[in-house]
Enzyme design. Structure first.
Site, PDB file in Angstrom:
ATOM      1  N   ASP A 124       0.853  -1.240  -0.086  1.00  0.00           N
ATOM      2  CA  ASP A 124       0.076  -0.177  -0.113  1.00  0.00           C
ATOM      3  C   ASP A 124       0.898   1.380  -0.135  1.00  0.00           C
ATOM      4  O   ASP A 124       0.660   2.125  -0.897  1.00  0.00           O
ATOM      5  CB  ASP A 124      -0.906   0.049   1.190  1.00  0.00           C
ATOM      6  N   CYS A 178     -14.066  -6.892 -19.792  1.00  0.00           N
ATOM      7  CA  CYS A 178     -15.243  -6.300 -19.715  1.00  0.00           C
ATOM      8  C   CYS A 178     -16.190  -6.173 -20.587  1.00  0.00           C
ATOM      9  O   CYS A 178     -17.508  -5.914 -20.563  1.00  0.00           O
ATOM     10  CB  CYS A 178     -14.859  -4.586 -19.098  1.00  0.00           C
ATOM     11  N   CYS A 184     -20.897  -1.424 -13.339  1.00  0.00           N
ATOM     12  CA  CYS A 184     -20.054  -0.456 -12.389  1.00  0.00           C
ATOM     13  C   CYS A 184     -20.615   0.950 -12.510  1.00  0.00           C
ATOM     14  O   CYS A 184     -20.645   1.432 -11.706  1.00  0.00           O
ATOM     15  CB  CYS A 184     -18.918  -0.884 -12.316  1.00  0.00           C
ATOM     16  N   CYS A 204     -16.163  10.134  -5.745  1.00  0.00           N
ATOM     17  CA  CYS A 204     -16.302   8.825  -5.100  1.00  0.00           C
ATOM     18  C   CYS A 204     -16.520   8.814  -3.542  1.00  0.00           C
ATOM     19  O   CYS A 204     -15.951   9.493  -2.592  1.00  0.00           O
ATOM     20  CB  CYS A 204     -14.942   8.065  -5.425  1.00  0.00           C
TER      21      CYS A 204
END
Ligand code: SF4
Ligand code: SF4
Length: 343
Positions: A124, A178, A184, A204
């Site tokens: 991360d 996809c 989505c 978001c």
């Protein structure tokens, strides 16, 4: 067995759900980072704008690196929460970073270290473009929701990497599956995708409820609904969930929390005691209570008004403002549903 096969076998034994191998080179799509930053889509995440060249090229981060091993653990949760307020699947238990780092270290010690290969564990906070690298490593493709989509685990993989100077045969980059799907994009409550494969983080709900430091802009508050921390909408609807199973990782196991009004009364000491070692801890009390107020404003009833009224007198102005907003929302709903009398 060759190195790649031993790595895959060992990773499975350690509890990883997927593993890919890439050469330590600039991944396809890295050039999009500059354009994305130029549009300020990163919002207040200023760390993303620092050293974009370093982020794009793994060899600038570690000049000796020849190979990147990317491993993923599914965070999928199939059991619904028992209390009011939703928390993103990866954040329902304890902080997974430590567990992922431990697993990666074990993987390195049981493979690379035995082969005499130096390694570096990256989870991360390292300046690596993990998702494009994972796609290059064959772990999955970058979906229209900007997440790595794995054919068996869908969009739920949490990723970590090992950089090593050992050359290992890379995997084949994943193909995009996809197709014509837009689930989505259509499901996003805030239209946060200006176009497929591009996320405007400022819109978001995952960004707004976690990363955004101050008041949440009013235009997004009702769209937050009952989301306390993060948003899984563009993950839940992906058709590649059809084979995805409940996560085996204990760090993600759901922890039952007290009701929202009880948490609204917590002081800083209590907040820290309850959430230390969890992803929620990084919000600090201020943002956590801000989020609770918004959720209560959206789903609360008259029963929640005493706790919110106390929140209106909180020492923290962020909490006070959001508590006042929630009180107004509950009153407005009560007025709207009041029966009208005919004279
Ligand atoms: S996490 Fe939620 S708000 Fe963010 S892009 Fe996905 S659906 Fe939209
Ligand atoms: S929902 Fe459809 S478009 Fe979105 S990532 Fe999944 S497959 Fe791709």
């Amino acid at each position: 067995m060759d190195h790649a096969s031993i790595l895959r076998e060992t990773s499975r034994r350690l509890g990883f759900d997927a593993l890919g191998i890439a050469s330590a080179e600039i991944p396809a799509g890295a050039e999009h980072l500059r354009h994305w930053l130029s549009l300020s889509y990163q919002g207040e995440m200023s760390w993303m704008a620092r050293n974009p060249e370093l982020r794009a090229d793994p060899r600038q981060y570690d000049p000796k690196a020849k190979t990147i091993i990317v491993a993923g653990v599914s965070s999928r949760q199939t059991t619904p929460p028992l209390r009011r307020g939703r928390i993103a699947a990866y954040a329902q238990g304890s902080d997974y970073h430590e567990s992922l780092r431990d697993k990666l270290t074990q993987l390195a010690q049981q493979t690379l270290a035995l082969w005499g290969a130096p390694y570096r564990v990256c989870v991360d906070s390292s300046p690596l473009m993990e998702k494009p690298i994972a796609a290059m490593a064959g772990l999955g493709w970058l979906g229209k929701n900007t997440l790595i989509i794995h054919t068996e685990h869908g969009p739920w993989l949490m990723l970590g990497s090992l950089l090593t100077s050992l050359e290992i045969t890379p995997g084949i980059p994943s193909q995009d599956h996809c197709g014509s799907c837009t689930r989505c994009l259509d499901a996003c409550p805030t239209q946060a995708f200006p176009q497929p494969y591009i996320l405007d983080a400022r819109r978001c709900l995952a960004y707004l409820t976690i990363e955004h430091p101050g008041p949440i802009p009013e235009e997004f508050r009702t769209r937050i609904g009952d989301r306390l921390f993060g948003c899984d909408e563009c993950l839940e609807v992906c058709p590649w969930n059809r084979h995805a199973q409940q996560s085996r990782e204990l760090a993600f196991s759901y922890v039952t929390r007290p009701d929202l009004t009880e948490m609204l009364a917590w002081n800083d000491t209590r907040f820290r005691r309850e959430f230390r070692g969890t992803p929620i801890f990084r919000l600090k009390r201020s943002r956590w209570l801000r989020n609770i107020c918004i959720v209560l404003g959206n789903i609360g009833t008259a029963h929640d008004l005493p706790a919110l009224t106390t929140g209106c007198r909180d020492a923290d102005p962020l909490v006070r403002e959001h508590a006042a907003w929630a009180v107004a929302q509950i009153h407005a709903r009560a007025t709207a549903t009041m029966p009208t009398t005919n004279n």
